[in-house]
Motif scaffolding. Structure first.
Motif, PDB file in Angstrom:
ATOM      1  N   MET A 147       0.839  -1.172   0.000  1.00  0.00           N
ATOM      2  CA  MET A 147       0.000   0.000   0.000  1.00  0.00           C
ATOM      3  C   MET A 147       0.889   1.242   0.000  1.00  0.00           C
ATOM      4  O   MET A 147       1.969   1.258   0.565  1.00  0.00           O
ATOM      5  N   ARG A 148       0.372   2.278  -0.593  1.00  0.00           N
ATOM      6  CA  ARG A 148       1.098   3.536  -0.686  1.00  0.00           C
ATOM      7  C   ARG A 148       0.732   4.441   0.482  1.00  0.00           C
ATOM      8  O   ARG A 148      -0.405   4.437   0.946  1.00  0.00           O
ATOM      9  N   SER A 149       1.674   5.227   0.936  1.00  0.00           N
ATOM     10  CA  SER A 149       1.401   6.197   1.995  1.00  0.00           C
ATOM     11  C   SER A 149       1.921   7.555   1.560  1.00  0.00           C
ATOM     12  O   SER A 149       2.738   7.662   0.652  1.00  0.00           O
ATOM     13  N   GLU A 150       1.421   8.581   2.233  1.00  0.00           N
ATOM     14  CA  GLU A 150       1.804   9.958   1.911  1.00  0.00           C
ATOM     15  C   GLU A 150       2.053  10.711   3.202  1.00  0.00           C
ATOM     16  O   GLU A 150       1.309  10.557   4.174  1.00  0.00           O
ATOM     17  N   GLN A 151       3.084  11.535   3.221  1.00  0.00           N
ATOM     18  CA  GLN A 151       3.366  12.371   4.385  1.00  0.00           C
ATOM     19  C   GLN A 151       2.290  13.465   4.449  1.00  0.00           C
ATOM     20  O   GLN A 151       2.188  14.293   3.554  1.00  0.00           O
ATOM     21  N   THR A 152       1.486  13.443   5.509  1.00  0.00           N
ATOM     22  CA  THR A 152       0.356  14.350   5.637  1.00  0.00           C
ATOM     23  C   THR A 152       0.522  15.209   6.885  1.00  0.00           C
ATOM     24  O   THR A 152       0.718  14.676   7.975  1.00  0.00           O
ATOM     25  N   PRO A 153       0.447  16.547   6.756  1.00  0.00           N
ATOM     26  CA  PRO A 153       0.586  17.421   7.935  1.00  0.00           C
ATOM     27  C   PRO A 153      -0.697  17.459   8.767  1.00  0.00           C
ATOM     28  O   PRO A 153      -1.804  17.288   8.247  1.00  0.00           O
ATOM     29  N   PHE A 154      -0.538  17.691  10.069  1.00  0.00           N
ATOM     30  CA  PHE A 154      -1.649  17.811  11.007  1.00  0.00           C
ATOM     31  C   PHE A 154      -1.644  19.217  11.579  1.00  0.00           C
ATOM     32  O   PHE A 154      -0.591  19.761  11.912  1.00  0.00           O
ATOM     33  N   VAL A 155      -2.843  19.810  11.708  1.00  0.00           N
ATOM     34  CA  VAL A 155      -2.996  21.180  12.198  1.00  0.00           C
ATOM     35  C   VAL A 155      -3.920  21.157  13.407  1.00  0.00           C
ATOM     36  O   VAL A 155      -5.033  20.642  13.335  1.00  0.00           O
ATOM     37  N   THR A 163      -8.035   5.358  -4.517  1.00  0.00           N
ATOM     38  CA  THR A 163      -8.066   6.528  -5.394  1.00  0.00           C
ATOM     39  C   THR A 163      -6.882   7.456  -5.177  1.00  0.00           C
ATOM     40  O   THR A 163      -6.762   8.470  -5.861  1.00  0.00           O
ATOM     41  N   GLY A 164      -6.024   7.153  -4.204  1.00  0.00           N
ATOM     42  CA  GLY A 164      -4.867   7.992  -3.915  1.00  0.00           C
ATOM     43  C   GLY A 164      -5.163   9.107  -2.940  1.00  0.00           C
ATOM     44  O   GLY A 164      -4.381  10.035  -2.786  1.00  0.00           O
ATOM     45  N   LYS A 165      -6.302   9.028  -2.254  1.00  0.00           N
ATOM     46  CA  LYS A 165      -6.711  10.050  -1.300  1.00  0.00           C
ATOM     47  C   LYS A 165      -6.696   9.446   0.115  1.00  0.00           C
ATOM     48  O   LYS A 165      -7.108   8.306   0.306  1.00  0.00           O
ATOM     49  N   PRO A 166      -6.235  10.202   1.112  1.00  0.00           N
ATOM     50  CA  PRO A 166      -6.268   9.701   2.492  1.00  0.00           C
ATOM     51  C   PRO A 166      -7.705   9.577   2.992  1.00  0.00           C
ATOM     52  O   PRO A 166      -8.632  10.159   2.419  1.00  0.00           O
TER      53      PRO A 166
END
Length: 89
Positions: free
Chosen positions: A1-9, A25-28
């Motif tokens: 599975m693919r992962s993406e570095q996602t920022p948290f606010v 779909t490539g969306k978190p």
């Protein structure tokens, strides 16, 4: 599975960037939940983050990336999602 570095606010993960698994779909996922176990008299807490676009392209308005924003009133998922599937009283 693919992962993406996602920022948290906001919230306890403010300023952190974590790898989040992407869907087909490539969306978190729309929500990200952070369970925090209680200690002693404190109950267990679940912090909820909602997904939002971090920016849009000029021409087509497509999202450039994603970020999670803390939702203090957010309710953790669990249980039934559809109103018609709830048990009647």
């Amino acid at each position: 599975m693919r992962s993406e570095q996602t920022p948290f606010v906001g919230g306890p993960l403010d300023g952190r960037t974590l790898p989040v698994l992407l869907g087909m779909t490539g969306k978190p996922p729309k929500t990200y939940e952070v369970p925090v176990p209680g200690t002693g008299e404190e109950p267990d807490v679940v912090h909820v983050y909602r997904l939002e676009a971090s920016g849009h392209t000029r021409r087509l308005g497509l999202p450039r990336g994603w970020r999670y924003v803390y939702d203090p009133e957010g309710t953790p998922s669990g249980g039934l999602r559809w109103p018609w599937s709830r048990p009647r009283h």
